[in-house]
Design a protein around this motif. Structure first.
Motif, PDB file in Angstrom:
ATOM      1  N   ILE A 305      92.185  15.282 -18.279  1.00 39.92           N
ATOM      2  CA  ILE A 305      91.191  15.803 -19.223  1.00 39.92           C
ATOM      3  C   ILE A 305      90.170  14.733 -19.590  1.00 39.92           C
ATOM      4  O   ILE A 305      88.956  14.962 -19.532  1.00 39.92           O
ATOM      5  N   VAL A 306      90.636  13.552 -19.956  1.00 43.52           N
ATOM      6  CA  VAL A 306      89.729  12.494 -20.392  1.00 43.52           C
ATOM      7  C   VAL A 306      88.830  12.036 -19.246  1.00 43.52           C
ATOM      8  O   VAL A 306      87.688  11.613 -19.455  1.00 43.52           O
ATOM      9  N   GLY A 307      89.326  12.162 -18.002  1.00 44.60           N
ATOM     10  CA  GLY A 307      88.554  11.703 -16.853  1.00 44.60           C
ATOM     11  C   GLY A 307      87.373  12.578 -16.485  1.00 44.60           C
ATOM     12  O   GLY A 307      86.539  12.179 -15.673  1.00 44.60           O
ATOM     13  N   LYS A 308      87.270  13.775 -17.062  1.00 49.46           N
ATOM     14  CA  LYS A 308      86.154  14.673 -16.745  1.00 49.46           C
ATOM     15  C   LYS A 308      84.921  14.291 -17.563  1.00 49.46           C
ATOM     16  O   LYS A 308      85.025  13.884 -18.726  1.00 49.46           O
ATOM     17  N   SER A 309      83.746  14.420 -16.942  1.00 53.74           N
ATOM     18  CA  SER A 309      82.521  14.121 -17.677  1.00 53.74           C
ATOM     19  C   SER A 309      82.191  15.221 -18.681  1.00 53.74           C
ATOM     20  O   SER A 309      81.627  14.962 -19.740  1.00 53.74           O
ATOM     21  N   SER A 310      82.537  16.465 -18.349  1.00 49.72           N
ATOM     22  CA  SER A 310      82.323  17.581 -19.273  1.00 49.72           C
ATOM     23  C   SER A 310      83.307  18.689 -18.956  1.00 49.72           C
ATOM     24  O   SER A 310      83.704  18.872 -17.805  1.00 49.72           O
ATOM     25  N   ILE A 311      83.712  19.426 -19.992  1.00 56.65           N
ATOM     26  CA  ILE A 311      84.670  20.520 -19.837  1.00 56.65           C
ATOM     27  C   ILE A 311      84.193  21.705 -20.674  1.00 56.65           C
ATOM     28  O   ILE A 311      83.740  21.542 -21.807  1.00 56.65           O
ATOM     29  N   SER A 312      84.299  22.897 -20.102  1.00 55.50           N
ATOM     30  CA  SER A 312      84.011  24.133 -20.830  1.00 55.50           C
ATOM     31  C   SER A 312      85.196  25.077 -20.639  1.00 55.50           C
ATOM     32  O   SER A 312      85.638  25.302 -19.510  1.00 55.50           O
ATOM     33  N   VAL A 313      85.735  25.607 -21.741  1.00 59.55           N
ATOM     34  CA  VAL A 313      86.848  26.549 -21.695  1.00 59.55           C
ATOM     35  C   VAL A 313      86.470  27.765 -22.522  1.00 59.55           C
ATOM     36  O   VAL A 313      86.318  27.670 -23.743  1.00 59.55           O
ATOM     37  N   GLU A 314      86.307  28.903 -21.877  1.00 60.76           N
ATOM     38  CA  GLU A 314      85.942  30.139 -22.569  1.00 60.76           C
ATOM     39  C   GLU A 314      87.032  31.187 -22.352  1.00 60.76           C
ATOM     40  O   GLU A 314      87.473  31.409 -21.223  1.00 60.76           O
ATOM     41  N   LEU A 315      87.470  31.830 -23.451  1.00 64.10           N
ATOM     42  CA  LEU A 315      88.520  32.844 -23.398  1.00 64.10           C
ATOM     43  C   LEU A 315      87.915  34.224 -23.619  1.00 64.10           C
ATOM     44  O   LEU A 315      86.993  34.389 -24.424  1.00 64.10           O
TER      45      LEU A 315
END
Length: 366
Positions: A305-315
Motif C-alpha cells: 500500500i505505502v509503495g503506491k504513488s496513488s490509490i483509489s478505492v470506490e465501493l
C-alpha cells in the motif's frame, strides 16, 4: 472467467481468456478481438494482434496476460513462462499469472516450482479456489514421487503400495484412455492404504514447544468531547405549543447496519489514504489469511500500500446483513493504483468488538 482443463496428468486449471480486472476505456475492442481469434482457433493471428497492441502499450497487463495464454496455446512454453514471470514481477497483486505459471511448470514436471507459484497465488488472494485445487493436485504428484522413491529404498514396506494405488485411482480419469473410476474402487484403495498403515508402527518426531503468542492490544478508542447544551430561554408570550410528536428512535438492527456500513467505508478510505494505522485497525487484532501470520500479513500489506504513488478505492452495491454481533457486507470494489485498474466483487465478515465492527474474513472474486 472461463476455465479449461489442461492436458496434464494431474489436471491443473489454467485461466485462459479473461483476467480479473476491468478493461481500460478504449481498449475493450482490442481485448475482445484477440479473445475471439483464440476462440475460433486462430492463435497466430491473435498473437500478431497482441504484439501490435503491445508495441504502443507495452505495460498493459491484460494484453500481456492474453499473450501468455496464446504462447501456451501455440506450444511456446518457454516464452509463455517468461511472459507470466514478468507479469508476476510487475503486478504482484494479481494471482492469475502465478496460477498459469504453475500450470506451465507442472506440464514440464517441475512440481516444486509449480507449488511455489501456487502458494504465491494463494498468498495474494487467499480465497482463490482455482489455485487451492491446483496446489492439491501438485501435492498429490509430489506425494506420488515420494512414494515411488520410498519403494526404491525399501521395497518390503507394505504401507506404500496401497497409497500409490489410491493416488493413481483418484487421478485415473485424467489419464488418456482411462475407464471411469467408481466410488467403490476409490474406497477400496483408501481402505487398503489405511489397513497397511495401521499394521506398521509410526515413528513421530517430538514437536517443538511453541512460544506463546503475545496478546495484541485493541486499538484505543479516540476520546469524544461532548459540548454543553445552550440554556433554553422561554418566550414572554407564546401560543400554546402543538402536541409533541413521539420521538422515533432507530431500531437496534438499524443502528448495527449503519455501524457496519460506516466501518466498511472507513476501511476503504484508510486504504485509499494509505493510512496504515487506520487500515490495520479495521481488522481484528489476530487477523491472518490462510498460511500467514498476522505480522507477516501486516508487513506485506504495508509494503504494497505505502509503495503506491496513488490509490483509489470506490465501493458500490453495498448490502449488509447482521446477526447478533456478527455481520456480512457484500459490495463491488473498484480499485485503482498507478496503472492498475481492478473491478471485482468482495465479501467481508465482521464482528462487533468493544463497540466497533472489525473485519474477521475477506473474500474477493468476480
Amino acid at each position: 472467467m472461463k476455465l479449461i482443463r489442461s492436458a496434464l496428468p494431474f489436471a491443473l486449471r489454467a485461466l485462459t481468456l479473461v483476467l480479473a480486472f476491468s478493461a481500460l476505456p478504449g481498449h475493450a475492442d482490442e481485448y475482445a478481438d484477440v479473445t475471439q481469434l483464440l476462440r475460433i482457433n486462430k492463435p497466430n493471428d491473435a498473437l500478431a494482434m497482441a504484439d501490435r497492441f503491445l508495441a504502443t502499450k507495452p505495460q498493459d497487463a491484460q494484453m500481456r496476460f492474453l499473450k501468455g495464454v496464446i504462447q501456451r496455446t501455440l506450444g511456446k512454453q518457454a516464452e509463455a513462462i517468461g511472459t507470466f514471470t514478468k507479469l508476476t514481477e510487475d503486478y504482484p497483486e494479481l494471482p492469475e499469472p502465478y496460477n498459469n505459471l504453475a500450470v506451465l511448470y507442472a506440464g514440464q514436471g517441475q512440481y516444486d516450482k509449480a507449488r511455489v507459484a501456487l502458494e504465491m497465488a494463494i498468498r495474494t488472494n487467499p480465497s482463490y479456489a482455482t489455485a487451492h485445487e491446483n496446489i492439491g493436485d501438485v501435492y498429490s504428484r509430489l506425494a506420488s514421487q515420494a512414494y515411488n522413491k520410498a519403494l526404491q529404498l525399501d521395497g518390503s514396506n507394505p504401507a506404500v503400495p496401497p497409497k500409490l494405488a489410491l493416488i493413481r485411482e483418484i487421478f485415473k480419469p485424467n489419464l488418456p484412455g482411462a475407464a471411469p473410476v467408481s466410488p467403490a474402487s476409490i474406497a477400496a484403495a483408501a481402505a487398503a492404504s489405511a489397513n497397511a498403515a495401521a499394521a506398521k508402527p509410526v515413528v513421530v518426531a517430538a514437536a517443538p514447544v511453541s512460544k506463546p503468542t503475545p496478546a495484541v492490544a485493541e486499538p484505543a478508542k479516540p476520546a469524544v468531547t461532548v459540548a454543553a447544551a445552550p440554556p433554553v430561554v422561554a418566550p414572554v408570550a407564546s401560543p400554546a405549543p402543538a402536541p409533541a410528536k413521539p420521538e422515533v428512535r432507530p431500531t437496534a438492527d438499524a443502528v448495527k447496519l449503519e455501524g457496519v456500513e460506516t466501518a466498511v467505508q472507513a476501511g476503504a478510505q484508510a486504504w485509499a489514504d494509505k493510512n496504515m494505522q487506520a487500515y490495520l485497525a479495521a481488522y481484528v487484532p489476530q487477523f491472518a489469511p490462510a498460511g500467514q501470520s498476522h505480522g507477516a500479513w501486516a508487513k506485506e500489506r504495508t509494503a504494497r500500500i505505502v509503495g503506491k504513488s496513488s490509490i483509489s478505492v470506490e465501493l458500490s452495491d453495498l448490502s449488509v446483513s447482521v446477526d447478533g454481533d456478527k455481520a456480512v457486507a457484500k459490495f463491488r470494489q473498484a480499485y485503482k493504483a498507478d496503472s492498475l485498474n481492478v473491478n471485482s466483487r468482495k465479501v467481508l465478515e465482521l464482528q462487533q468488538t468493544g463497540g466497533r465492527w472489525l473485519i474477521t474474513k475477506e473474500v474477493s472474486g468476480n
